[in-house]
Design a protein around this motif. Structure first.
Motif, PDB file in Angstrom:
ATOM      1  N   GLU A  67     -34.395  52.459  82.182  1.00 57.51           N
ATOM      2  CA  GLU A  67     -34.488  53.094  83.501  1.00 57.51           C
ATOM      3  C   GLU A  67     -35.015  52.100  84.534  1.00 57.51           C
ATOM      4  O   GLU A  67     -34.546  52.029  85.649  1.00 57.51           O
ATOM      5  CB  GLU A  67     -35.434  54.296  83.400  1.00 57.51           C
ATOM      6  N   SER A  68     -36.020  51.335  84.149  1.00 55.04           N
ATOM      7  CA  SER A  68     -36.580  50.340  85.065  1.00 55.04           C
ATOM      8  C   SER A  68     -36.916  49.086  84.280  1.00 55.04           C
ATOM      9  O   SER A  68     -36.993  49.102  83.059  1.00 55.04           O
ATOM     10  CB  SER A  68     -37.834  50.888  85.752  1.00 55.04           C
ATOM     11  N   GLY A  69     -37.134  48.024  84.981  1.00 58.89           N
ATOM     12  CA  GLY A  69     -37.449  46.764  84.319  1.00 58.89           C
ATOM     13  C   GLY A  69     -38.941  46.531  84.254  1.00 58.89           C
ATOM     14  O   GLY A  69     -39.747  47.450  84.367  1.00 58.89           O
ATOM     15  N   ALA A  70     -39.305  45.285  84.063  1.00 54.21           N
ATOM     16  CA  ALA A  70     -40.711  44.896  84.062  1.00 54.21           C
ATOM     17  C   ALA A  70     -41.275  45.108  85.463  1.00 54.21           C
ATOM     18  O   ALA A  70     -40.534  45.237  86.436  1.00 54.21           O
ATOM     19  CB  ALA A  70     -40.840  43.433  83.649  1.00 54.21           C
ATOM     20  N   ALA A  71     -42.584  45.143  85.565  1.00 54.31           N
ATOM     21  CA  ALA A  71     -43.214  45.288  86.876  1.00 54.31           C
ATOM     22  C   ALA A  71     -42.794  44.142  87.791  1.00 54.31           C
ATOM     23  O   ALA A  71     -42.553  44.341  88.975  1.00 54.31           O
ATOM     24  CB  ALA A  71     -44.732  45.324  86.719  1.00 54.31           C
ATOM     25  N   VAL A  72     -42.689  42.935  87.225  1.00 52.35           N
ATOM     26  CA  VAL A  72     -42.262  41.757  87.982  1.00 52.35           C
ATOM     27  C   VAL A  72     -41.313  40.942  87.117  1.00 52.35           C
ATOM     28  O   VAL A  72     -41.602  40.659  85.956  1.00 52.35           O
ATOM     29  CB  VAL A  72     -43.468  40.871  88.388  1.00 52.35           C
ATOM     30  N   THR A  73     -40.175  40.576  87.683  1.00 55.94           N
ATOM     31  CA  THR A  73     -39.256  39.661  87.027  1.00 55.94           C
ATOM     32  C   THR A  73     -39.286  38.350  87.795  1.00 55.94           C
ATOM     33  O   THR A  73     -39.045  38.327  89.003  1.00 55.94           O
ATOM     34  CB  THR A  73     -37.823  40.215  86.992  1.00 55.94           C
ATOM     35  N   LEU A  74     -39.626  37.275  87.094  1.00 60.13           N
ATOM     36  CA  LEU A  74     -39.640  35.941  87.693  1.00 60.13           C
ATOM     37  C   LEU A  74     -38.264  35.329  87.480  1.00 60.13           C
ATOM     38  O   LEU A  74     -37.904  34.982  86.365  1.00 60.13           O
ATOM     39  CB  LEU A  74     -40.733  35.085  87.054  1.00 60.13           C
ATOM     40  N   ILE A 128     -38.206  33.234  92.235  1.00 64.20           N
ATOM     41  CA  ILE A 128     -38.295  34.415  93.087  1.00 64.20           C
ATOM     42  C   ILE A 128     -38.843  35.551  92.233  1.00 64.20           C
ATOM     43  O   ILE A 128     -38.273  35.871  91.185  1.00 64.20           O
ATOM     44  CB  ILE A 128     -36.924  34.795  93.679  1.00 64.20           C
ATOM     45  N   ALA A 129     -39.937  36.151  92.669  1.00 61.44           N
ATOM     46  CA  ALA A 129     -40.529  37.287  91.965  1.00 61.44           C
ATOM     47  C   ALA A 129     -39.944  38.567  92.548  1.00 61.44           C
ATOM     48  O   ALA A 129     -40.008  38.784  93.758  1.00 61.44           O
ATOM     49  CB  ALA A 129     -42.042  37.278  92.111  1.00 61.44           C
ATOM     50  N   LEU A 130     -39.349  39.388  91.677  1.00 63.44           N
ATOM     51  CA  LEU A 130     -38.719  40.637  92.112  1.00 63.44           C
ATOM     52  C   LEU A 130     -39.385  41.829  91.443  1.00 63.44           C
ATOM     53  O   LEU A 130     -39.758  41.758  90.267  1.00 63.44           O
ATOM     54  CB  LEU A 130     -37.231  40.631  91.737  1.00 63.44           C
ATOM     55  N   ASP A 131     -39.461  42.941  92.180  1.00 65.44           N
ATOM     56  CA  ASP A 131     -39.920  44.181  91.569  1.00 65.44           C
ATOM     57  C   ASP A 131     -38.711  44.841  90.897  1.00 65.44           C
ATOM     58  O   ASP A 131     -37.576  44.352  91.026  1.00 65.44           O
ATOM     59  CB  ASP A 131     -40.612  45.070  92.602  1.00 65.44           C
ATOM     60  N   PRO A 132     -38.882  45.950  90.155  1.00 67.93           N
ATOM     61  CA  PRO A 132     -37.753  46.563  89.439  1.00 67.93           C
ATOM     62  C   PRO A 132     -36.614  47.021  90.341  1.00 67.93           C
ATOM     63  O   PRO A 132     -35.481  47.164  89.892  1.00 67.93           O
ATOM     64  CB  PRO A 132     -38.388  47.762  88.726  1.00 67.93           C
ATOM     65  N   ASN A 133     -36.884  47.259  91.627  1.00 69.11           N
ATOM     66  CA  ASN A 133     -35.836  47.687  92.551  1.00 69.11           C
ATOM     67  C   ASN A 133     -35.152  46.517  93.245  1.00 69.11           C
ATOM     68  O   ASN A 133     -34.279  46.719  94.071  1.00 69.11           O
ATOM     69  CB  ASN A 133     -36.424  48.635  93.596  1.00 69.11           C
ATOM     70  N   GLY A 134     -35.579  45.288  92.938  1.00 71.48           N
ATOM     71  CA  GLY A 134     -34.946  44.110  93.509  1.00 71.48           C
ATOM     72  C   GLY A 134     -35.543  43.632  94.808  1.00 71.48           C
ATOM     73  O   GLY A 134     -34.969  42.765  95.468  1.00 71.48           O
ATOM     74  N   HIS A 135     -36.703  44.158  95.210  1.00 67.81           N
ATOM     75  CA  HIS A 135     -37.370  43.666  96.413  1.00 67.81           C
ATOM     76  C   HIS A 135     -38.119  42.376  96.081  1.00 67.81           C
ATOM     77  O   HIS A 135     -38.797  42.298  95.064  1.00 67.81           O
ATOM     78  CB  HIS A 135     -38.356  44.703  96.963  1.00 67.81           C
TER      79      HIS A 135
END
Length: 158
Positions: A67-74, A128-135
């Protein structure tokens, strides 16, 4: 002193100044409001890319079946023959293994050169650090500084 010595001294001063500026900027964390293109932080990165690029990146941030990814994707953007990219890979992989809620993925811009313009990548490595929604939360140009990166992640990870 002859004019040749003054020229040499001027060139040496310019090179030392440029080297100092590059050293200060490398590895520094910037947030969306501190670089040009403030739109990057407001809209998800997925909306700024072509459909194929967005799907590949979305799959890295939110793996299939979740449903969602990690809190932060590097997201590390590298090139094939980039020596600092290898050091960054080791650093980010170790951090992702150690920190809960952090994932590290790498894309080779040698294989996807068309990604560099929409993502605003002018040097490798860029993380680039992204949140699960891609921000976009923040980005780092060059090899990250371990302490600074850990501190920046603290506010986003449990």
């Amino acid at each position: 002193m002859s004019p040749g010595w003054w020229t040499l001294a001027g060139v040496l001063l310019a090179v030392l100044t440029l080297g100092a500026l590059l050293r200060v900027r490398t590895g520094r964390i910037t947030t969306p409001g501190t670089f040009r293109g403030e739109e990057r932080g407001r809209r998800p990165v997925f909306e700024q890319l072509s459909p194929e690029m967005a799907e590949a990146l979305r799959g890295a941030v939110r793996p299939h079946g979740t449903e969602s990814g990690a809190a932060v994707t590097l997201v590390q953007l590298s090139t094939a023959f980039c020596a600092p990219c290898r050091h960054t890979r080791v650093l980010l992989s170790a951090l992702a293994e150690r920190e809960r809620g952090v994932r590290h993925v790498e894309f080779d811009l040698s294989r996807h050169p068309e990604w560099s313009t929409p993502l605003g990548v002018h040097t490798t490595p860029t993380t680039i650090a992204l949140d699960p929604n891609g921000h976009e939360l923040f980005r780092i140009r060059g090899v990250p500084r371990r302490e600074g990166l850990t501190e920046a992640l603290r506010s986003y990870v449990d």
